[in-house]
Design a protein around this motif. Structure first.
Motif, short mmCIF file in Angstrom:
data_model
loop_
_atom_site.label_atom_id
_atom_site.label_comp_id
_atom_site.label_asym_id
_atom_site.label_seq_id
_atom_site.Cartn_x
_atom_site.Cartn_y
_atom_site.Cartn_z
N UNK A 126 0.83 -1.22 0.00
CA UNK A 126 0.00 0.00 0.00
C UNK A 126 0.86 1.27 0.00
N UNK A 127 1.90 1.28 0.83
CA UNK A 127 2.70 2.50 0.98
C UNK A 127 3.87 2.26 1.92
N UNK A 128 4.28 3.33 2.60
CA UNK A 128 5.49 3.25 3.42
C UNK A 128 5.21 3.64 4.86
N UNK A 133 12.49 5.42 4.17
CA UNK A 133 12.35 6.47 3.15
C UNK A 133 10.98 6.30 2.50
N UNK A 134 10.22 7.36 2.44
CA UNK A 134 8.79 7.27 2.11
C UNK A 134 8.54 7.43 0.61
N UNK A 135 8.09 6.33 -0.01
CA UNK A 135 7.78 6.36 -1.44
C UNK A 135 6.34 6.76 -1.75
N UNK A 136 5.55 7.02 -0.72
CA UNK A 136 4.18 7.45 -0.95
C UNK A 136 3.20 6.30 -1.17
N UNK A 140 -1.86 0.50 -6.14
CA UNK A 140 -2.66 -0.51 -5.43
C UNK A 140 -3.23 0.09 -4.14
N UNK A 141 -2.42 0.87 -3.45
CA UNK A 141 -2.87 1.55 -2.22
C UNK A 141 -4.07 2.45 -2.47
N UNK A 160 2.40 5.37 9.84
CA UNK A 160 2.60 5.54 8.40
C UNK A 160 3.53 6.71 8.13
N UNK A 161 4.33 6.62 7.08
CA UNK A 161 5.24 7.70 6.69
C UNK A 161 4.49 8.97 6.32
#
Length: 325
Positions: A126-128, A133-136, A140-141, A160-161
């Motif tokens: 889904x995300x980071x 390091x936050x890829x957003x 799918x998320x 969550x990031x």
């Protein structure tokens, strides 16, 4: 109305409890006057093991039905209050249990899962999480958020990031939450949220449950219930009285092995953080001491209506908006 009477009369909701589920805890919930709680049934587990956890929890609710009732709607929360029981909301601290199947969102919703955290500390489909390091938010998320909106599951962004959180807040058509967080304005920590983040979620109709997890509080294990109340005040001053509630993150009854699992990626891989010693703030060391928080908020100048909102009314309203019932 004095503090004890107000607490007894109020709807009291804890936006996150991850304690050891047993009769002793459920009795303590009753002692603390807890109307309902978001109870974690999945962290690193996939679909099958999460179903197994829910089967186990269903059994516990049945065996302790004099103290508990399952919650599928806000009506169930109000029924729990009338019956003098604690309503159990099933929640995930990771969307990992959805695996790569959009359809699992509805399956788990029908099993009683009403709040799901998008990531737990690290990357998933889904995300980071907040320790990488936050890829957003992934594409799918975005589909998962849309499906959670459709079936009525609240998106939780506590672990969550920052970038993923911002994109979920913008993507979701319904209110999202930090079910259990603290302000980094009082203590700088990867799990705490900046003033800007707190304002951003509130400005977009989101909700903030304030935690009392000692490692994230200003004074750590030296913290008292007043330090917890100070954090609540801090968040209310940013987000407003209608957007804030409680999310203690009670870990009551767990041993060191449990915390080792929490602090490693996927429960077993690389170490992400060290909590050190964990002692809840003096005055609210156990769920049974919940009433002390009502007393503390009143003593610190919150009026009766505001205390009712913080202790649970705000949660009921926002959950009703998301769940549609």
């Amino acid at each position: 109305m004095n503090a004890a009477e107000l607490h007894q009369d109020s709807i009291v909701i804890d936006g996150l409890i991850i304690a050891k589920w047993n009769r002793e805890l459920f009795e303590d919930m009753k002692k603390g006057g807890l109307t309902a709680a978001n109870c974690t049934v999945s962290i690193w587990e996939g679909f099958q093991n999460t179903v197994n956890n829910i089967v186990e929890m269903n059994q516990l609710i049945t065996e302790n039905s004099d103290l508990l009732r399952p919650v599928h709607s806000t009506r169930d929360i109000l029924r729990a209050k009338e019956e003098g029981k604690t309503g159990i909301i099933y929640g995930f601290q990771n969307a990992h249990a959805y695996e790569d199947k959009i359809g699992y969102v509805e399956v788990f919703k029908k099993l009683g899962v009403g709040i799901v955290q998008m990531c737990y500390n690290t990357q998933n489909l889904v995300g980071t999480g907040c320790y990488e390091r936050d890829g957003g938010l992934s594409d799918f998320g975005r589909e998962i958020v849309a499906e959670m909106n459709r079936v009525g599951v609240m998106c939780d962004l506590s672990h969550v990031g920052s970038k993923t959180s911002e994109e979920v807040i913008l993507e979701s058509k319904k209110a999202v939450c930090y079910s259990h967080c603290l302000p980094s304005g009082l203590k700088d920590h990867p799990r705490n949220k900046s003033d800007e983040e707190l304002k951003f979620i509130a400005d977009h109709g989101g909700f903030i449950g304030v935690t009392m997890f000692a490692p994230f509080l200003k004074k750590g294990i030296e913290s008292t219930i007043d330090d917890y109340a100070e954090a609540i005040e801090y968040v209310v001053n940013i987000a407003g009285i209608d957007q804030v509630g409680i999310g203690t993150d009670f870990t009551q009854g767990h041993d060191q092995a449990f915390f080792e699992m929490l602090t490693h990626d996927k429960g077993y891989a690389r170490r992400l953080t060290r909590f050190g010693k964990i002692i809840n703030p003096e005055g609210i060391r156990t769920v049974g001491e919940f009433g002390n928080l009502t007393e503390t908020l009143l003593r610190r100048g919150f009026d009766e209506a505001s205390v009712r909102k913080i202790m649970g009314e705000n949660w009921v309203r926002v959950l009703g908006d998301v769940w549609g019932e």
